[in-house]
Design a protein around this motif. Structure first.
Motif, mmCIF file in Angstrom:
data_model
loop_
_atom_site.group_PDB
_atom_site.id
_atom_site.type_symbol
_atom_site.label_atom_id
_atom_site.label_comp_id
_atom_site.label_asym_id
_atom_site.label_seq_id
_atom_site.Cartn_x
_atom_site.Cartn_y
_atom_site.Cartn_z
ATOM 1 N N PHE A 190 -12.040 7.602 -7.877
ATOM 2 C CA PHE A 190 -11.697 9.016 -8.351
ATOM 3 C C PHE A 190 -10.610 9.769 -7.513
ATOM 4 C CE2 PHE A 190 -16.053 9.020 -10.445
ATOM 5 C CZ PHE A 190 -15.539 8.619 -11.603
ATOM 6 N N ALA A 191 -10.939 9.611 -6.048
ATOM 7 C CA ALA A 191 -10.020 10.511 -5.178
ATOM 8 C C ALA A 191 -8.607 9.937 -5.252
ATOM 9 C CB ALA A 191 -10.588 10.343 -3.886
ATOM 10 N N VAL A 192 -8.352 8.457 -5.379
ATOM 11 C CA VAL A 192 -7.199 7.841 -5.213
ATOM 12 C C VAL A 192 -6.396 8.329 -6.507
ATOM 13 C CG1 VAL A 192 -5.806 5.649 -5.387
ATOM 14 C CG2 VAL A 192 -7.901 6.047 -3.784
ATOM 15 N N ILE A 193 -7.227 8.392 -7.573
ATOM 16 C CA ILE A 193 -6.523 8.543 -8.970
ATOM 17 C C ILE A 193 -6.121 10.252 -9.012
ATOM 18 C CG2 ILE A 193 -6.953 8.972 -11.663
ATOM 19 C CD1 ILE A 193 -8.947 6.598 -11.165
ATOM 20 N N GLU A 194 -7.051 10.906 -8.362
ATOM 21 C CA GLU A 194 -6.537 12.519 -8.327
ATOM 22 C C GLU A 194 -5.465 12.450 -7.444
ATOM 23 O OE1 GLU A 194 -8.624 16.701 -7.526
ATOM 24 O OE2 GLU A 194 -9.650 14.991 -6.752
ATOM 25 N N GLN A 195 -5.300 11.869 -6.435
ATOM 26 C CA GLN A 195 -4.032 11.896 -5.437
ATOM 27 C C GLN A 195 -2.714 11.457 -6.047
ATOM 28 O OE1 GLN A 195 -4.378 9.377 -2.249
ATOM 29 N NE2 GLN A 195 -2.541 10.314 -1.011
ATOM 30 N N VAL A 196 -2.894 10.364 -7.158
ATOM 31 C CA VAL A 196 -1.516 10.029 -7.599
ATOM 32 C C VAL A 196 -1.486 10.693 -9.018
ATOM 33 C CG1 VAL A 196 -0.673 7.876 -8.766
ATOM 34 C CG2 VAL A 196 -2.028 7.462 -6.507
ATOM 35 N N ALA A 197 -2.277 11.058 -9.591
ATOM 36 C CA ALA A 197 -2.107 11.535 -11.097
ATOM 37 C C ALA A 197 -2.379 12.902 -11.059
ATOM 38 C CB ALA A 197 -3.084 10.835 -11.994
ATOM 39 N N ILE A 240 2.232 3.438 -12.872
ATOM 40 C CA ILE A 240 2.723 2.405 -12.090
ATOM 41 C C ILE A 240 2.288 2.411 -10.652
ATOM 42 C CG2 ILE A 240 5.152 1.549 -11.061
ATOM 43 C CD1 ILE A 240 6.328 2.531 -13.627
ATOM 44 N N ALA A 241 2.394 3.815 -10.013
ATOM 45 C CA ALA A 241 1.729 3.943 -8.727
ATOM 46 C C ALA A 241 0.383 3.559 -8.599
ATOM 47 C CB ALA A 241 2.032 5.397 -8.313
ATOM 48 N N LEU A 242 -0.333 4.054 -9.686
ATOM 49 C CA LEU A 242 -1.818 3.749 -9.462
ATOM 50 C C LEU A 242 -1.930 2.326 -9.692
ATOM 51 C CD1 LEU A 242 -4.786 4.739 -9.256
ATOM 52 C CD2 LEU A 242 -4.499 4.996 -11.720
ATOM 53 N N ALA A 243 -1.192 1.655 -10.580
ATOM 54 C CA ALA A 243 -1.507 0.089 -10.584
ATOM 55 C C ALA A 243 -1.193 -0.697 -9.516
ATOM 56 C CB ALA A 243 -0.520 -0.552 -11.711
ATOM 57 N N LYS A 244 -0.204 -0.062 -8.657
ATOM 58 C CA LYS A 244 0.266 -0.854 -7.477
ATOM 59 C C LYS A 244 -0.915 -0.635 -6.340
ATOM 60 C CE LYS A 244 5.091 -0.361 -8.046
ATOM 61 N NZ LYS A 244 6.317 0.140 -7.477
ATOM 62 N N LYS A 245 -2.132 0.107 -6.557
ATOM 63 C CA LYS A 245 -3.034 0.152 -5.689
ATOM 64 C C LYS A 245 -4.167 -0.563 -6.192
ATOM 65 C CE LYS A 245 -1.594 4.837 -3.968
ATOM 66 N NZ LYS A 245 -1.569 4.541 -2.682
ATOM 67 N N VAL A 246 -4.276 -0.975 -7.678
ATOM 68 C CA VAL A 246 -5.294 -1.582 -8.101
ATOM 69 C C VAL A 246 -5.464 -3.175 -7.512
ATOM 70 C CG1 VAL A 246 -6.407 -2.446 -10.225
ATOM 71 C CG2 VAL A 246 -5.643 -0.198 -9.950
ATOM 72 N N ASP A 247 -6.506 -3.742 -6.890
ATOM 73 C CA ASP A 247 -6.349 -5.078 -6.547
ATOM 74 C C ASP A 247 -7.164 -5.814 -7.487
ATOM 75 O OD1 ASP A 247 -6.691 -7.480 -5.146
ATOM 76 O OD2 ASP A 247 -7.796 -6.591 -3.300
ATOM 77 N N THR A 248 -6.606 -6.491 -8.630
ATOM 78 C CA THR A 248 -7.437 -7.025 -9.410
ATOM 79 C C THR A 248 -8.233 -8.211 -8.882
ATOM 80 O OG1 THR A 248 -5.493 -8.546 -10.052
ATOM 81 C CG2 THR A 248 -5.805 -6.639 -11.106
ATOM 82 N N ARG A 249 -7.694 -8.738 -7.812
ATOM 83 C CA ARG A 249 -8.694 -9.871 -7.164
ATOM 84 C C ARG A 249 -10.010 -9.432 -6.780
ATOM 85 N NH1 ARG A 249 -5.115 -10.917 -1.878
ATOM 86 N NH2 ARG A 249 -5.122 -8.656 -2.126
ATOM 87 N N ALA A 250 -10.226 -8.121 -6.706
ATOM 88 C CA ALA A 250 -11.648 -7.699 -6.120
ATOM 89 C C ALA A 250 -12.536 -7.822 -7.422
ATOM 90 C CB ALA A 250 -11.436 -6.348 -5.683
#
Length: 182
Positions: free
Chosen positions: A51-58, A171-181
């Motif tokens: 949530f915090a990362v999304i709020e920071q980006v979006a 796009i900025a948020l997608a770059k932070k998403v680690d789909t390997r996790a």
């Protein structure tokens, strides 16, 4: 003798005070406690979002997350507690497709190419329909064989140009998403 009378009088007062039942004291109920729960606590694809990362980006605060899984597809939907829209959705699917197949079969018509995200990526907007606003979407073929998509459904009455601007946030948020996790 006077001492005995005083002691007897005090004893009588004490005993009479103990015999009467006290009125119950009204205590106000405690205020509800607001607990900040992480999106990851919903499991599934929500484990990839914060949530915090999304709020920071979006620049929008989401605080409700729900996850689901159907076969190899994991989904997470985020909303603000009291609002149905905007809504942010992350979908991640295990896949064996390659870049050529992704470009030919997955990338929608009229989508714009995105660089620096996975093996190949696109962005697009979709006009408002039904009871929701326009949709901003970013999809990508992650390097570890996963197909991922972030979509933002705007509130009714919002402009498509706002959704187009929102693709930059996605796009900025997608770059932070680690789909390997997942």
């Amino acid at each position: 003798m006077r001492g005995r009378i005083v002691v007897a009088g005090l004893a009588g007062l004490l005993v009479s005070g103990c015999a009467a039942e006290a009125e119950p004291v009204a205590v106000p109920p405690p205020a509800p406690i607001a607990v900040d729960v992480a999106a990851a606590s919903s499991g599934g694809a929500c484990r990839l979002l914060d949530f915090a990362v999304i709020e920071q980006v979006a620049k929008v605060r989401f605080d409700v997350a729900a996850a689901d899984q159907r076969g190899d597809t994991h989904t997470c939907v985020l909303r603000a507690e009291r609002e149905a829209l905007p809504e942010l959705t992350l979908t991640v699917t295990d896949t064996k497709i390659d870049k050529t197949t992704f470009g030919a079969d997955v990338v929608p018509d009229k989508a714009a190419k995105v660089t620096g995200l996975g093996q190949q990526a696109y962005r697009r907007t979709v006009a408002a329909k039904g009871g929701s606003g326009p949709v901003a979407e970013v999809g990508w073929l992650a390097s570890e064989g996963r197909l991922a998509e972030l979509s933002w459904t705007g509130a009714p009455g919002s402009e498509r140009s706002a959704a187009e601007k929102r693709t930059a946030d996605l796009i900025a948020l997608a770059k932070k998403v680690d789909t390997r996790a997942l």
